[in-house]
Write a protein that holds these residues in place. Sequence first.
Motif, PDB file in Angstrom:
ATOM      1  N   SER A 108      39.521  50.972  44.053  1.00  0.00           N
ATOM      2  CA  SER A 108      40.035  51.179  42.699  1.00  0.00           C
ATOM      3  C   SER A 108      39.011  50.753  41.663  1.00  0.00           C
ATOM      4  CB  SER A 108      41.311  50.357  42.472  1.00  0.00           C
ATOM      5  OG  SER A 108      42.257  50.673  43.472  1.00  0.00           O
ATOM      6  N   SER A 109      38.866  51.593  40.639  1.00  0.00           N
ATOM      7  CA  SER A 109      38.040  51.245  39.484  1.00  0.00           C
ATOM      8  C   SER A 109      38.942  51.208  38.274  1.00  0.00           C
ATOM      9  CB  SER A 109      36.952  52.302  39.273  1.00  0.00           C
ATOM     10  OG  SER A 109      35.986  52.218  40.290  1.00  0.00           O
ATOM     11  N   VAL A 110      38.971  50.067  37.606  1.00  0.00           N
ATOM     12  CA  VAL A 110      39.894  49.888  36.479  1.00  0.00           C
ATOM     13  C   VAL A 110      39.083  49.387  35.291  1.00  0.00           C
ATOM     14  CG1 VAL A 110      41.920  48.650  35.647  1.00  0.00           C
ATOM     15  CG2 VAL A 110      41.807  49.408  38.039  1.00  0.00           C
ATOM     16  N   LEU A 111      39.026  50.199  34.244  1.00  0.00           N
ATOM     17  CA  LEU A 111      38.166  49.848  33.123  1.00  0.00           C
ATOM     18  C   LEU A 111      38.974  49.679  31.847  1.00  0.00           C
ATOM     19  CD1 LEU A 111      35.231  52.383  33.678  1.00  0.00           C
ATOM     20  CD2 LEU A 111      35.548  50.118  34.678  1.00  0.00           C
ATOM     21  N   ARG A 112      38.794  48.517  31.222  1.00  0.00           N
ATOM     22  CA  ARG A 112      39.273  48.253  29.871  1.00  0.00           C
ATOM     23  C   ARG A 112      40.786  48.460  29.698  1.00  0.00           C
ATOM     24  NH1 ARG A 112      36.265  45.062  26.743  1.00  0.00           N
ATOM     25  NH2 ARG A 112      37.431  45.892  25.002  1.00  0.00           N
ATOM     26  N   VAL A 113      41.536  48.192  30.751  1.00  0.00           N
ATOM     27  CA  VAL A 113      42.992  48.214  30.605  1.00  0.00           C
ATOM     28  C   VAL A 113      43.400  46.914  29.913  1.00  0.00           C
ATOM     29  CG1 VAL A 113      45.198  48.282  31.823  1.00  0.00           C
ATOM     30  CG2 VAL A 113      43.263  49.633  32.654  1.00  0.00           C
ATOM     31  N   PRO A 114      44.273  46.959  28.908  1.00  0.00           N
ATOM     32  CA  PRO A 114      44.692  45.722  28.252  1.00  0.00           C
ATOM     33  C   PRO A 114      45.346  44.735  29.222  1.00  0.00           C
ATOM     34  CG  PRO A 114      45.259  47.590  26.872  1.00  0.00           C
ATOM     35  CD  PRO A 114      44.775  48.147  28.189  1.00  0.00           C
ATOM     36  N   VAL A 115      45.190  43.471  28.907  1.00  0.00           N
ATOM     37  CA  VAL A 115      45.734  42.356  29.697  1.00  0.00           C
ATOM     38  C   VAL A 115      45.140  42.351  31.115  1.00  0.00           C
ATOM     39  CG1 VAL A 115      47.816  40.964  30.044  1.00  0.00           C
ATOM     40  CG2 VAL A 115      47.893  42.868  28.436  1.00  0.00           C
ATOM     41  N   THR A 116      43.817  42.467  31.213  1.00  0.00           N
ATOM     42  CA  THR A 116      43.180  42.376  32.530  1.00  0.00           C
ATOM     43  C   THR A 116      42.047  41.354  32.511  1.00  0.00           C
ATOM     44  OG1 THR A 116      41.712  44.188  31.934  1.00  0.00           O
ATOM     45  CG2 THR A 116      43.665  44.747  33.231  1.00  0.00           C
ATOM     46  N   PHE A 117      42.243  40.278  31.788  1.00  0.00           N
ATOM     47  CA  PHE A 117      41.246  39.221  31.811  1.00  0.00           C
ATOM     48  C   PHE A 117      41.903  37.941  32.265  1.00  0.00           C
ATOM     49  CE2 PHE A 117      38.926  35.680  29.867  1.00  0.00           C
ATOM     50  CZ  PHE A 117      37.673  35.914  30.379  1.00  0.00           C
ATOM     51  N   PRO A 118      41.305  37.180  33.174  1.00  0.00           N
ATOM     52  CA  PRO A 118      40.057  37.468  33.901  1.00  0.00           C
ATOM     53  C   PRO A 118      40.204  38.659  34.855  1.00  0.00           C
ATOM     54  CG  PRO A 118      40.894  35.241  34.317  1.00  0.00           C
ATOM     55  CD  PRO A 118      41.898  35.923  33.506  1.00  0.00           C
ATOM     56  N   PRO A 119      39.079  39.254  35.270  1.00  0.00           N
ATOM     57  CA  PRO A 119      39.146  40.473  36.089  1.00  0.00           C
ATOM     58  C   PRO A 119      39.769  40.232  37.464  1.00  0.00           C
ATOM     59  CG  PRO A 119      36.883  39.681  35.895  1.00  0.00           C
ATOM     60  CD  PRO A 119      37.693  38.865  34.950  1.00  0.00           C
ATOM     61  N   ASP A 120      40.461  41.255  37.953  1.00  0.00           N
ATOM     62  CA  ASP A 120      41.021  41.201  39.309  1.00  0.00           C
ATOM     63  C   ASP A 120      39.913  41.523  40.309  1.00  0.00           C
ATOM     64  OD1 ASP A 120      43.685  40.776  38.376  1.00  0.00           O
ATOM     65  OD2 ASP A 120      43.775  42.909  37.857  1.00  0.00           O
ATOM     66  N   ASP A 121      40.054  41.009  41.507  1.00  0.00           N
ATOM     67  CA  ASP A 121      39.015  41.178  42.525  1.00  0.00           C
ATOM     68  C   ASP A 121      39.216  42.513  43.244  1.00  0.00           C
ATOM     69  OD1 ASP A 121      36.968  40.758  44.240  1.00  0.00           O
ATOM     70  OD2 ASP A 121      38.088  39.390  45.551  1.00  0.00           O
ATOM     71  N   ILE A 122      38.749  43.592  42.608  1.00  0.00           N
ATOM     72  CA  ILE A 122      38.866  44.919  43.215  1.00  0.00           C
ATOM     73  C   ILE A 122      37.487  45.570  43.223  1.00  0.00           C
ATOM     74  CG2 ILE A 122      41.296  45.272  42.649  1.00  0.00           C
ATOM     75  CD1 ILE A 122      40.406  46.826  40.186  1.00  0.00           C
ATOM     76  N   THR A 123      37.400  46.803  43.652  1.00  0.00           N
ATOM     77  CA  THR A 123      36.099  47.457  43.784  1.00  0.00           C
ATOM     78  C   THR A 123      35.312  47.444  42.481  1.00  0.00           C
ATOM     79  OG1 THR A 123      36.948  48.860  45.508  1.00  0.00           O
ATOM     80  CG2 THR A 123      34.969  49.640  44.368  1.00  0.00           C
TER      81      THR A 123
END
Lengths: 657, 815
Positions: free
Chosen positions: A173-188
């Motif tokens: 999964s590539s997830v870019l600049r979705v609101p409320v995603t900080f700190p980043p999740d450990d995905i691809t």
Amino acid sequence: MAWSFVSPRLIGSLCGLVACSLIGCSSETELPQGAEAWPDRDQRRPGRTVVLGFDGMDPNLAQRWMDAGILPNFKRLAEMGSFQSLQTSNPAQSPVAWSSFATGTNPGAHGLFDFLRRDADTYAPEYAIANVEDSGRKLEMLGLSIPLSNPRTVNRRVGQPFWSSAEAAQLRSSVLRVPVTFPPDDITRMLSGMGVPDLLGTQGTFTIYATQDLAGENARVVKVEPVAGRAETELEGPLHPLYKDPEPLAVPMTIEASESDGVRIDLDGTEVSLSTGDWSDWVPVRYSIAKVVGVRGMVRLHLVQAFPELILYVSPIQLDPRDPVQAISAPPAYAEELVERIGLYHTIGMPEETWSLNEGLISDQAYLDMVGTILAEREAMLFDTLDQNDSELVVVVFVQTDRVSHMFYRGLDPDHPLHDSTGEQARGAIEWIYREADRILGRTMDELAPEDRLIVLSDHGFNSFRRSVNLNRWLVDKGFMTSRPGQPDSESLFTNVDWTRTQAYAIGLNGIYLNLKGRERLGVVRAQQVERLKQEIAQQLLEMVDPDTGEPVVLKVYTAEEVYDGSEIGDAPDLVIGYAEGYRASWQTALGGVPAPLVEDNLRNWSGDHCVEPALVPGVLFTSFPLSTPVRSIADLPQLVQRSFGATRESSNAASP
Amino acid sequence: MPRRRSLIRRVGWILIAFAAVLVVLHVVNALRMDTGGLREGARALVNRAVDVGDRAIPEYEDLVLATLPPNPNIGPFYRFDDNLPEAELAEEPSAGSPDEGGEFEFRLEFDVEAETGLVAEKGRSVVEKRDGLLAVTHSDGDYLVNEKPLNIPLANISDIIVRARADKGNRFQLNWAAAGREAELKDNRLSLDLIADGDFHTYVVNAQNAFQRGVELDEFISLLSIAPSNVDGAFVEIDFVRVVSKQWKYQVQKVGTSYETVGGEVRRVLHMIPDQRLEYSVSVPDGDPELSFGRASLLGNVPVEVAISIQAGDETATIFRSTDLDADTWQDEVIDLGNWAGQTVSVRFAVDGAGENVAFISNPVMRSASKRPFNVILILEDTLRADHLSTQGYNRETDPARTRFMNERGIVFLNAHSQATKTRPSIPSMMTSLYPTATGVWNFSDSLSDRYLTLAEILRAQGFETASFIQNGNAGPYAGVHQGFSSLRDASSIGETTEDIFGEQILSWIDQNSNRNFFLYLHAVDPHGPYDPPPPYDRWYRDAPADTLVGERTLPQAGSIDPPWAETPSAEARRLLYDGEIRHNDSVIDTFIQELDSRGLLDSTLLVFVSDHGEWLGESGLWEHRPPGKRPVIHVPLMMSYPAVFDVPSRIQESVQIIDAMPTILELAAVDDSDLLMHGDSLVSLIDGSEPDRWRARVTVSEEPMIMKRYEDPCACGSLFFETWQLHGSEWNWPMRFKSAFVKSGVYRFREDGLKPVVSYLPDLYTRYIRQKTLSDLTSANMRTWQMLTEGQQQNVYKMDPATLEELRGLGYVN
């Protein structure tokens, strides 16, 4: 020199420590779980599912401009698959709705109820989305105060986002600049969106350098006094992390009048020339803590007005993606690799300078220029990821649709008090951003393979924001809140509220909290009074009319129990208010202010909003395939994405661009 | 050599034997006393005090009053004074601005070069004026006094405001003297906490608190002096000293609540200056609703009018209008509101008249009839030793009437202890159910902060009518225990004798309020010295052989104990006279009880008899009431009668505290006390015997705050009571000074002698450790409670909130 005795390794770890202490670190990783919700590997459809979010895209506007032929790609997508309006969260606020999107749950479960939450011990509003947890343990020696444990930034959203469970089911999964995603999740691959702070740890503190006194609510205003056309000043950064009574670190800055009605600026060793109305490129700044230790940030400069009446805007000091003090991406190196491919880009959670425009510090044009720059960065990121073609699931959110709609609704709504003073270019701004969205959509559809699937959605729609409601004033008028006698009305933070005579208070954009005994520090409402009081307030709210127009102000009032369900319901406001079209809680209300008028004209550029009754502002949902199962609300999106990978009818009809 | 070895051996044996004796004595003591139980009880005591500190917040009082559930015994009521924040305030446009220059009776600003105003009396402090400040390098023992004599009528003074900064010290002192009595300057003093942090602080002293002695209300103040620090060499800069006039105070706060004295009676009032309007939106209760209030004014010769009207729907009715307001009597009014029963109406108060007068509307309340008769009468006889009551087995028949009454229906606590040895700390402690170290009232210059919740405040907020009749000023406004009383009268208006306090005034108050639920506090000063019982109650003295009555020399404290007619009375003579005073009280109280009975009030009234402390009657050569807090000076009567609940008379041996009275009263009054901060326990379960283990395990306390220093005091002075033991320690074992240098503590069997230590000193180490540790932990926890409630403000220095400060700044009070 004490430093000469320190081993390089220690310096290294100290650097990490210092960096972390500036804004915080997270070392938490999520365990793979939730994989069972995804189709088994052997039954999975080939191809990718791409989810594009256009924050705040309104179904009525989309329909209108599709009919007018302005949005050909949206029209094409709707005809290919489906188009419907999408029920948003309650309240209809981006962090709330995007959290429902990510987790497939209602706010009672994911725990985000508003941009702002309140501290029941102090009645103070707090940023609801992320929280810095600092153990406060410090080693005090030699006049220094060395943090022993790293303060941690924690995403307050509870629950597992669908991309994490997809990853657990072997879907990259590539997830870019979705609101409320900080700190980043450990995905691809992930680049964090709304929630990423600036180098000061705030959500965006910009600085204005001016030769005259300017009042700015959210700005740091630095008055400069030029000598012979040259002003020496500095750009203050974070507080020194090691001193007990720290002073801010600073980098030097000189501003000089240039020949061509512009300025020449030297900021921390970088020279920039700007003409009036120009935006600079990224200027790196380095705040040195000790010789070998420092933190790096970057700013953009915008010249509003040249000398003699200088107004220079300096953006919030953003984390430098090449060397962020805290990871803003997964894997951490992705942020830097991206720079190599697309150049430097805005990292802060909400970079669009809505406040400066709201306060009239920058022009409509400067704002739109900035939005254009950010939009181009996001577009480049999206296609970089699509080109890499290494993820089965791609989720990218563009918030620029929302940011432009907020600031330029005045141009669209002839009834808005600012409509007449809005310029021609500004009147076309929302249409422009929709066209841009359409262009990006078209490019995406061209990029996708026949077996790929595309889902486009928005988190909520839009509505004009004509009148501000001072809800705390209403509570005072109705006797639910008491001010101390003989004291002036307060603008923020309940400074004059007599809590022992206050039964309810409003904080945030849609909530009312009861002053509950045992929960609030000075709570007076007893458990047995709660139900009656909620009914009484709700009923009177529904009877509230705008004193100037006689129109009802509130359409619906919900109790928390009615609309929320889950473990986090204890943090919910007791009453959630669905305002009528055109109304919204005032800014002062959101921060606990009690200004005098009950309802007043909204005379700020922030002229569109969506914090009204959710039924009035649904979002949009487009799919490149017909829907077999109805999608009722934004919280159904994870299931839709899951189904898109399955061998059901939904995915049998692949997108054929 | 062998000789030396045998010597060493012998010494060794002696030491071992000594140690063995110590061990044996410890074991014996451990067997005699349940030391484990003591330790547990002491820990529970401290934990509870810590919990009280944890729950103490500055908003405590407001918060509790806001959330107190309605009392089941009392019908709906609405107090207009308590609900002032809910009223709409309006001002008629004609209101003029207050007179220029009328705000200060006296002021020293140090801004003008020529004027100094204050001089160092002894010339040792260095006083210099610069930059609008009076810079003082303080010399201990010296003080600043006004250069020219003043002439300020005390009746006109509201506050004294001093703004200063200091670098050293923790107390400063104000002294004053009345015109014509300047020599008394030394005796009239008030000590205040000094905040010596180098910053300016504004100290506001309420004049009623400050000038409680040495000057009468109709006198003039001639001398005012300040000792700006208590540390030699302290550098203090004084910005100003201002004496604010009363009238100006009302101009600042045009409508407000306060306690005002009119004709010798203090009442809680709503005060309004002319042209002010107040509007309340209220629901008139069903039943027979009525509005009652009293009225008076600040000045007698300036016309002022009070009007009260009710608006229901579109109709407005004026229910009261009068210009007949006196400055020397309260006039009471009761208005029937039957017409509006069950309706929501607007009640408006309007005051009109000439500028400088102020209307006082006392205790305005709207209510319907009481649901169930229940009253509390708390009778305190000052300085009464329990062991001198025949009710408690004394060999002279000092209180036969009470004995009869108690035998019939009473609960007698045979081992009640007061929490202090003086009235000043004891009464605020009893009225809040907090140990003196938690009330902040340790000594004569202290008074209870408004932040505390008193028994009277709670009962008044529950709808009780409350009144206080006191003959000792230390139980009144000076000590801060006026709080919550709708009406207060002291000896100056009721008279000095026991007959006066139980006389006509109180009976007419009872008759006026007998259809209400009421709480009455009666504080008789006798048998406090001088011991001078009126005939025939002096007969024990008169009948005694003459040669036993005259001593060889004048005994200590003759001036305050002996009546003027007695010459060098012997110790025995003093005791006979003291007992005579008890007998006199008993007969007056007997008549009072009969009066209650004839009104049918005895069954519905909780009667409590108590005292604030005992008295030394020559034991250890000590007289009067002072530390050390041994049995004679802290063993007091506590007796109750409330037949509706306590139908079997009983005599109870467990040690109880006078701070247990308040929780007991609250429980019987059906008041929800779950949010109250109290150290005492309701005695109901002790009386009905339902929790014997809890009461057996309880450790109780008596303190000696008067001899302790407020901060960093190593002395944990006072007593713990456990089972039948009193563990006492004090810095003051006077006059046994030689002993006190070594031994400051003792363990006593309080039910027996109470004075002779029963455990020899050396093996006392363990109990002594427990006592000291417990009392010092208790003091720290209690200091924290006080700090949290008052935010560290010494009681009579009123911290001004920012808004008031703003207002005052606008008027030039503060800068």
